[in-house]
Design an enzyme around this catalytic site. Structure first.
Site, PDB file in Angstrom:
ATOM      1  N   ASP A  31       0.856  -1.187   0.000  1.00 45.88           N
ATOM      2  CA  ASP A  31       0.000   0.000   0.000  1.00 45.88           C
ATOM      3  C   ASP A  31       0.896   1.241   0.000  1.00 45.88           C
ATOM      4  O   ASP A  31       1.891   1.314   0.712  1.00 45.88           O
ATOM      5  CB  ASP A  31      -0.902  -0.006   1.245  1.00 45.88           C
ATOM      6  CG  ASP A  31      -2.047   0.985   1.106  1.00 45.88           C
ATOM      7  OD1 ASP A  31      -3.219   0.558   1.033  1.00 45.88           O
ATOM      8  OD2 ASP A  31      -1.780   2.214   1.065  1.00 45.88           O
ATOM      9  N   ILE A  32       0.509   2.228  -0.795  1.00 51.58           N
ATOM     10  CA  ILE A  32       1.322   3.446  -0.946  1.00 51.58           C
ATOM     11  C   ILE A  32       1.302   4.293   0.332  1.00 51.58           C
ATOM     12  O   ILE A  32       2.183   5.117   0.550  1.00 51.58           O
ATOM     13  CB  ILE A  32       0.833   4.255  -2.176  1.00 51.58           C
ATOM     14  CG1 ILE A  32       1.940   5.109  -2.754  1.00 51.58           C
ATOM     15  CG2 ILE A  32      -0.404   5.067  -1.862  1.00 51.58           C
ATOM     16  CD1 ILE A  32       1.637   5.665  -4.134  1.00 51.58           C
ATOM     17  N   ASN A  88     -12.905  -2.959   2.609  1.00 47.94           N
ATOM     18  CA  ASN A  88     -13.805  -1.814   2.763  1.00 47.94           C
ATOM     19  C   ASN A  88     -14.793  -1.809   1.602  1.00 47.94           C
ATOM     20  O   ASN A  88     -14.380  -1.886   0.441  1.00 47.94           O
ATOM     21  CB  ASN A  88     -13.002  -0.516   2.764  1.00 47.94           C
ATOM     22  CG  ASN A  88     -12.026  -0.440   3.922  1.00 47.94           C
ATOM     23  OD1 ASN A  88     -12.306  -0.923   5.013  1.00 47.94           O
ATOM     24  ND2 ASN A  88     -10.865   0.165   3.686  1.00 47.94           N
ATOM     25  N   VAL A  97     -10.969   3.137  -3.622  1.00 48.22           N
ATOM     26  CA  VAL A  97     -10.570   2.601  -4.931  1.00 48.22           C
ATOM     27  C   VAL A  97     -11.611   1.560  -5.326  1.00 48.22           C
ATOM     28  O   VAL A  97     -11.850   0.585  -4.593  1.00 48.22           O
ATOM     29  CB  VAL A  97      -9.153   1.980  -4.882  1.00 48.22           C
ATOM     30  CG1 VAL A  97      -8.815   1.331  -6.222  1.00 48.22           C
ATOM     31  CG2 VAL A  97      -8.110   3.043  -4.546  1.00 48.22           C
ATOM     32  N   HIS A 101     -10.433  -5.109  -3.340  1.00 47.31           N
ATOM     33  CA  HIS A 101      -9.112  -5.386  -2.777  1.00 47.31           C
ATOM     34  C   HIS A 101      -9.238  -5.694  -1.300  1.00 47.31           C
ATOM     35  O   HIS A 101     -10.176  -5.264  -0.634  1.00 47.31           O
ATOM     36  CB  HIS A 101      -8.169  -4.195  -2.996  1.00 47.31           C
ATOM     37  CG  HIS A 101      -8.698  -2.895  -2.476  1.00 47.31           C
ATOM     38  ND1 HIS A 101      -9.622  -2.143  -3.173  1.00 47.31           N
ATOM     39  CD2 HIS A 101      -8.452  -2.227  -1.328  1.00 47.31           C
ATOM     40  CE1 HIS A 101      -9.915  -1.064  -2.472  1.00 47.31           C
ATOM     41  NE2 HIS A 101      -9.231  -1.085  -1.345  1.00 47.31           N
ATOM     42  N   HIS A 103      -7.026  -5.563   2.320  1.00 50.27           N
ATOM     43  CA  HIS A 103      -5.849  -5.055   3.020  1.00 50.27           C
ATOM     44  C   HIS A 103      -5.328  -6.156   3.946  1.00 50.27           C
ATOM     45  O   HIS A 103      -6.100  -6.712   4.743  1.00 50.27           O
ATOM     46  CB  HIS A 103      -6.218  -3.850   3.894  1.00 50.27           C
ATOM     47  CG  HIS A 103      -6.783  -2.680   3.148  1.00 50.27           C
ATOM     48  ND1 HIS A 103      -6.071  -1.509   2.954  1.00 50.27           N
ATOM     49  CD2 HIS A 103      -7.995  -2.479   2.569  1.00 50.27           C
ATOM     50  CE1 HIS A 103      -6.830  -0.639   2.288  1.00 50.27           C
ATOM     51  NE2 HIS A 103      -8.003  -1.208   2.044  1.00 50.27           N
TER      52      HIS A 103
HETATM   53  P1  AMP Z   1      -9.752   1.518   0.253  1.00 47.95           P
HETATM   54  O1  AMP Z   1      -9.935   2.723   1.161  1.00 47.95           O
HETATM   55  O2  AMP Z   1     -10.114   0.238   0.920  1.00 47.95           O
HETATM   56  O3  AMP Z   1     -10.408   1.708  -1.096  1.00 47.95           O
HETATM   57  O4  AMP Z   1      -8.195   1.402   0.041  1.00 47.95           O
HETATM   58  C1  AMP Z   1      -7.503   1.947  -1.029  1.00 47.95           C
HETATM   59  C2  AMP Z   1      -6.048   1.833  -0.690  1.00 47.95           C
HETATM   60  O5  AMP Z   1      -5.284   2.011  -1.874  1.00 47.95           O
HETATM   61  C3  AMP Z   1      -5.543   2.880   0.326  1.00 47.95           C
HETATM   62  O6  AMP Z   1      -5.027   2.219   1.472  1.00 47.95           O
HETATM   63  C4  AMP Z   1      -4.462   3.630  -0.451  1.00 47.95           C
HETATM   64  O7  AMP Z   1      -3.382   4.014   0.353  1.00 47.95           O
HETATM   65  C5  AMP Z   1      -4.066   2.622  -1.518  1.00 47.95           C
HETATM   66  N1  AMP Z   1      -3.492   3.179  -2.722  1.00 47.95           N
HETATM   67  C6  AMP Z   1      -3.930   4.255  -3.428  1.00 47.95           C
HETATM   68  N2  AMP Z   1      -3.148   4.455  -4.503  1.00 47.95           N
HETATM   69  C7  AMP Z   1      -2.201   3.482  -4.479  1.00 47.95           C
HETATM   70  C8  AMP Z   1      -1.090   3.149  -5.322  1.00 47.95           C
HETATM   71  N3  AMP Z   1      -0.808   3.850  -6.429  1.00 47.95           N
HETATM   72  N4  AMP Z   1      -0.327   2.094  -4.978  1.00 47.95           N
HETATM   73  C9  AMP Z   1      -0.595   1.382  -3.862  1.00 47.95           C
HETATM   74  N5  AMP Z   1      -1.613   1.639  -3.041  1.00 47.95           N
HETATM   75  C10 AMP Z   1      -2.402   2.674  -3.340  1.00 47.95           C
END
Ligand code: AMP
Ligand code: ZN
Length: 115
Positions: A31-32, A88, A97, A101, A103
């Site tokens: 995760d970024i 989520n 996103v 996915h 976590h």
């Molecule tokens: P969610 O809130 O469950 O949709 O989680 C989306 C996750 O994607 C968050 O924890 C972000 O930090 C992660 N995220 C967003 N952009 C990127 C990226 N380019 N590479 C890796 N993780 C990302």
């Protein structure tokens, strides 16, 4: 593949990520914005928008996500201490996103209930 989807683009390599596992159906990457010492996203390559869009055809895929999570937790050394797998779903669930996915969080004591 959804043309305007961040995780589809990471799956195809169009957008870079630090990949921890991949196979034909799944990809797992850092995760970024990590919320724990270990924070990996496990993502089906297939574009599925949310948990609510899953069908019985995806049952095996979801099972494999949990297996990959356990393998990563073992390989990275935090399985026995403990970890959390989070999905989520939709706005109130914290989803930002729109590609399914999971976590995988570990490496510290995780409080409960979550925020
Ligand atoms: P969610 O809130 O469950 O949709 O989680 C989306 C996750 O994607 C968050 O924890 C972000 O930090 C992660 N995220 C967003 N952009 C990127 C990226 N380019 N590479 C890796 N993780 C990302
Ligand atoms: Zn996608």
């Amino acid at each position: 593949m959804a043309t305007d989807c961040l995780f589809c683009k990471i799956s195809t390599g169009e957008i870079p990520a630090t990949i921890r596992y991949e196979d034909e159906d799944l990809i797992a990457f850092e995760d970024i914005s990590p919320q724990a010492p270990h924070h990996i996203l496990i993502v089906p390559r297939k574009h599925i928008r949310t948990t609510l869009d899953l069908t019985t055809a995806d049952n095996q895929l979801i099972g494999r996500i949990y297996q990959v999570a356990g393998k990563l937790a073992n390989d990275l050394g935090f399985a026995q201490d403990g970890f959390r797998i989070v999905n989520n779903c939709n706005e109130a669930g914290g989803q930002v996103v729109w590609h399914l996915h999971f976590h995988l969080l570990g490496g510290r004591d995780l409080s409960w209930p979550p925020g």
